[in-house]
Design a protein around this motif. Structure first.
Motif, PDB file in Angstrom:
ATOM      1  N   PHE A 127      -4.574   7.682 -19.985  1.00 19.54           N
ATOM      2  CA  PHE A 127      -4.397   6.621 -18.994  1.00 19.54           C
ATOM      3  C   PHE A 127      -3.523   7.105 -17.840  1.00 19.54           C
ATOM      4  N   VAL A 128      -2.461   7.843 -18.152  1.00 20.53           N
ATOM      5  CA  VAL A 128      -1.592   8.383 -17.099  1.00 20.53           C
ATOM      6  C   VAL A 128      -2.389   9.286 -16.164  1.00 20.53           C
ATOM      7  N   GLU A 129      -3.232  10.137 -16.736  1.00 23.77           N
ATOM      8  CA  GLU A 129      -4.036  11.027 -15.892  1.00 23.77           C
ATOM      9  C   GLU A 129      -4.973  10.232 -14.990  1.00 23.77           C
ATOM     10  N   LEU A 130      -5.635   9.221 -15.533  1.00 24.31           N
ATOM     11  CA  LEU A 130      -6.537   8.401 -14.727  1.00 24.31           C
ATOM     12  C   LEU A 130      -5.794   7.728 -13.572  1.00 24.31           C
ATOM     13  N   ALA A 131      -4.662   7.126 -13.878  1.00 20.02           N
ATOM     14  CA  ALA A 131      -3.909   6.401 -12.858  1.00 20.02           C
ATOM     15  C   ALA A 131      -3.419   7.335 -11.767  1.00 20.02           C
ATOM     16  N   VAL A 132      -2.906   8.491 -12.144  1.00 20.61           N
ATOM     17  CA  VAL A 132      -2.415   9.464 -11.166  1.00 20.61           C
ATOM     18  C   VAL A 132      -3.571  10.003 -10.321  1.00 20.61           C
ATOM     19  N   ALA A 133      -4.724  10.232 -10.938  1.00 21.34           N
ATOM     20  CA  ALA A 133      -5.876  10.766 -10.218  1.00 21.34           C
ATOM     21  C   ALA A 133      -6.355   9.800  -9.131  1.00 21.34           C
ATOM     22  N   ILE A 134      -6.346   8.502  -9.420  1.00 25.71           N
ATOM     23  CA  ILE A 134      -6.782   7.521  -8.425  1.00 25.71           C
ATOM     24  C   ILE A 134      -5.839   7.492  -7.231  1.00 25.71           C
ATOM     25  N   VAL A 135      -4.546   7.529  -7.489  1.00 20.27           N
ATOM     26  CA  VAL A 135      -3.574   7.569  -6.391  1.00 20.27           C
ATOM     27  C   VAL A 135      -3.755   8.843  -5.576  1.00 20.27           C
ATOM     28  N   ALA A 136      -3.927   9.980  -6.252  1.00 19.21           N
ATOM     29  CA  ALA A 136      -4.098  11.254  -5.558  1.00 19.21           C
ATOM     30  C   ALA A 136      -5.356  11.247  -4.688  1.00 19.21           C
ATOM     31  N   ALA A 137      -6.427  10.607  -5.165  1.00 20.47           N
ATOM     32  CA  ALA A 137      -7.670  10.543  -4.398  1.00 20.47           C
ATOM     33  C   ALA A 137      -7.499   9.709  -3.125  1.00 20.47           C
ATOM     34  N   CYS A 138      -6.553   8.775  -3.138  1.00 19.95           N
ATOM     35  CA  CYS A 138      -6.319   7.912  -1.973  1.00 19.95           C
ATOM     36  C   CYS A 138      -5.340   8.511  -0.969  1.00 19.95           C
ATOM     37  N   LEU A 139      -4.515   9.445  -1.397  1.00 17.36           N
ATOM     38  CA  LEU A 139      -3.441   9.957  -0.538  1.00 17.36           C
ATOM     39  C   LEU A 139      -3.925  10.611   0.761  1.00 17.36           C
ATOM     40  N   PRO A 140      -4.978  11.444   0.759  1.00 19.19           N
ATOM     41  CA  PRO A 140      -5.410  12.034   2.031  1.00 19.19           C
ATOM     42  C   PRO A 140      -5.790  10.991   3.074  1.00 19.19           C
ATOM     43  N   THR A 141      -6.409   9.894   2.655  1.00 20.96           N
ATOM     44  CA  THR A 141      -6.764   8.835   3.592  1.00 20.96           C
ATOM     45  C   THR A 141      -5.527   8.087   4.076  1.00 20.96           C
ATOM     46  N   LEU A 142      -4.529   7.967   3.205  1.00 18.14           N
ATOM     47  CA  LEU A 142      -3.347   7.176   3.536  1.00 18.14           C
ATOM     48  C   LEU A 142      -2.319   7.928   4.366  1.00 18.14           C
ATOM     49  N   HIS A 143      -2.393   9.271   4.412  1.00 17.70           N
ATOM     50  CA  HIS A 143      -1.311  10.014   5.047  1.00 17.70           C
ATOM     51  C   HIS A 143      -1.161   9.655   6.517  1.00 17.70           C
ATOM     52  N   GLY A 144      -2.293   9.456   7.223  1.00 16.55           N
ATOM     53  CA  GLY A 144      -2.206   9.078   8.626  1.00 16.55           C
ATOM     54  C   GLY A 144      -1.914   7.598   8.799  1.00 16.55           C
ATOM     55  N   PHE A 145      -2.426   6.765   7.867  1.00 13.96           N
ATOM     56  CA  PHE A 145      -2.217   5.330   7.940  1.00 13.96           C
ATOM     57  C   PHE A 145      -0.737   4.984   7.803  1.00 13.96           C
ATOM     58  N   LEU A 146      -0.043   5.771   6.987  1.00 13.71           N
ATOM     59  CA  LEU A 146       1.381   5.533   6.796  1.00 13.71           C
ATOM     60  C   LEU A 146       2.215   6.093   7.932  1.00 13.71           C
ATOM     61  N   GLY A 147       1.570   6.896   8.808  1.00  6.74           N
ATOM     62  CA  GLY A 147       2.204   7.344  10.031  1.00  6.74           C
ATOM     63  C   GLY A 147       3.475   8.131   9.841  1.00  6.74           C
ATOM     64  N   LYS A 148       4.535   7.647  10.476  1.00  6.10           N
ATOM     65  CA  LYS A 148       5.788   8.393  10.504  1.00  6.10           C
ATOM     66  C   LYS A 148       6.433   8.511   9.141  1.00  6.10           C
ATOM     67  N   TYR A 149       5.954   7.734   8.156  1.00  2.00           N
ATOM     68  CA  TYR A 149       6.540   7.813   6.827  1.00  2.00           C
ATOM     69  C   TYR A 149       5.939   8.953   6.002  1.00  2.00           C
ATOM     70  N   SER A 150       4.941   9.642   6.584  1.00  2.17           N
ATOM     71  CA  SER A 150       4.302  10.733   5.853  1.00  2.17           C
ATOM     72  C   SER A 150       5.311  11.826   5.544  1.00  2.17           C
ATOM     73  N   PHE A 151       5.197  12.421   4.355  1.00  2.00           N
ATOM     74  CA  PHE A 151       6.117  13.487   3.972  1.00  2.00           C
ATOM     75  C   PHE A 151       5.935  14.703   4.856  1.00  2.00           C
ATOM     76  N   LEU A 152       4.806  14.803   5.583  1.00  2.00           N
ATOM     77  CA  LEU A 152       4.570  15.951   6.443  1.00  2.00           C
ATOM     78  C   LEU A 152       5.517  15.973   7.638  1.00  2.00           C
ATOM     79  N   GLU A 153       6.190  14.844   7.912  1.00  2.00           N
ATOM     80  CA  GLU A 153       7.154  14.814   8.993  1.00  2.00           C
ATOM     81  C   GLU A 153       8.470  15.484   8.611  1.00  2.00           C
ATOM     82  N   LEU A 154       8.740  15.584   7.315  1.00  2.00           N
ATOM     83  CA  LEU A 154      10.039  16.104   6.886  1.00  2.00           C
ATOM     84  C   LEU A 154      10.332  17.513   7.378  1.00  2.00           C
TER      85      LEU A 154
END
Length: 374
Positions: A269-296
């Motif tokens: 179950f942990v693997e499934l839950a983590v995989a779904i979040v990971a699959a969404c992260l590339p789409t969310l990185h720009g949506f979250l804007g300045k909060y993206s970890f890529l700004e660090l």
């Protein structure tokens, strides 16, 4: 000797993980769809595949909570006081409930993993594929076919693991061992192939990114976005290690079958839950804007530069610009007559739009320079 009960085999931890990770998956998927809508982009097949995967994962979480309330997960096996035979021959409501929860989980697990893996692969296809006959498209289509067959095969292996005697799945432990041959081997094979597939899926986009005509900084930034999915590899590796140990122990004397099954369900179950979040992260990185970890990295660089000059740090406009190059939506026109440089026949698309970042064959010097400045 009585089996030690680890933290992830306790009822409170099982319920907490089921509830928290289910909510996290729902939030991640809602944000993913909101991001696509805010960018005025049509939903693609990689988006739609996440929906049934999330519903299935949340369903498993609900079954975990139910099993725990029935003391069928996260509790030690209760043997009736008047039972004097082999503990592995006993059949109680508690053990039957445990086996039913495990059966449903074992059927859904490979199907759900297949949906998430396919979502990753279709996302790569949307980003990288320029032509249907290109090698990368052939590779991705082949992997999608493989993942589909893989998921169906392991799911059906569970359904027919006891041939047509389905009730043997929730009989006694000895029934499971004698009538359902190779069940532990199937679990181990699933873990091994799951980890190998996750590793391959995460590695695929990296060489494609590094073939692009970009600065090293931008290549690293884009690669980092794709490597967000490496958390899935870490989760599948953790499950492989834990399940490998559980299979090695098996139903040895002194082991508790309910605790063994709790461990098996928990880490899957942990693997499934983590995989779904990971699959969404590339789409969310720009949506979250300045909060993206890529700004660090940029902010730390500015902080270091200001410290060296003896000036207080304050983020300027360049520090606030996104690390991933973005070009405006719509057709890209080129007015420059400067020299052109050949690039691979890869059409890397903006992760937040359908606009190609590069033309399939060439990139003008002025365009390349504008990308470096973003």
């Amino acid at each position: 000797m009585e089996q030690h009960q680890a933290y992830y085999e306790t009822s409170g931890h099982v319920i907490a993980a089921a509830v928290v990770l289910s909510v996290l998956d729902i939030v991640a998927v809602v944000l993913r769809f909101a991001a696509r809508r805010s960018q005025h982009q049509a939903l693609k097949i990689d988006d739609w595949l996440i929906l049934p995967a999330t519903i299935s994962t949340v369903g498993i979480g609900v079954s975990m909570v139910y099993g725990t309330t029935q003391q069928a997960l996260g509790y030690r096996t209760h043997i009736p006081a008047d039972f004097a035979g082999d503990p592995f021959d006993v059949t109680t409501y508690q053990l039957a409930t445990t086996s039913k929860v495990e059966f449903g989980y074992s059927v859904l697990l490979p199907l759900t993993l297949g949906l998430v893996k396919s979502s990753f692969l279709f996302f790569y296809m949307r980003i990288f594929v320029a032509e249907k006959k290109s090698p990368i498209n052939i590779l991705l289509v082949g992997l999608i076919v493989f993942v589909t067959i893989w998921a169906l095969a392991f799911s059906l292996a569970t359904v027919f693991g006891c041939k047509l005697d389905v009730e043997a799945h929730w009989g006694s432990t000895h029934d499971l061992e004698t009538k359902c041959m190779g069940s532990m081997t199937v679990v181990l094979l699933l873990c091994i192939t799951d980890f190998a597939a996750d590793l391959a899926i995460i590695i695929i986009p990296i060489p494609l990114v590094w073939r692009l005509n970009l600065s090293t900084q931008n290549k690293v930034a884009i690669s980092a976005v794709f490597l967000l999915g490496s958390v899935t590899v870490a989760a599948s590796l953790a499950r492989l290690i834990v399940e490998g140990r559980a299979v090695n122990i098996g139903f040895a004397p002194g082991s508790d079958s309910i605790l063994v099954i709790t461990e098996y369900i928990y880490w899957g179950f942990v693997e499934l839950a983590v995989a779904i979040v990971a699959a969404c992260l590339p789409t969310l990185h720009g949506f979250l804007g300045k909060y993206s970890f890529l700004e660090l990295p940029k902010r730390f660089k500015s902080l270091f530069r200001s410290h060296s000059n003896g000036q207080p740090w304050s983020p300027d406009e360049s520090d606030r610009s996104p690390a991933i190059p973005h070009l405006p939506a719509g057709p890209v026109t080129h007015t420059s007559t400067e020299a052109t440089y050949a690039t691979p026949a890869i059409k890397l698309r903006n992760m937040e739009s359908e606009t190609p970042l590069f033309k399939p064959d060439v990139v003008t010097t002025s365009q390349s320079r504008s990308i470096e400045e973003v």
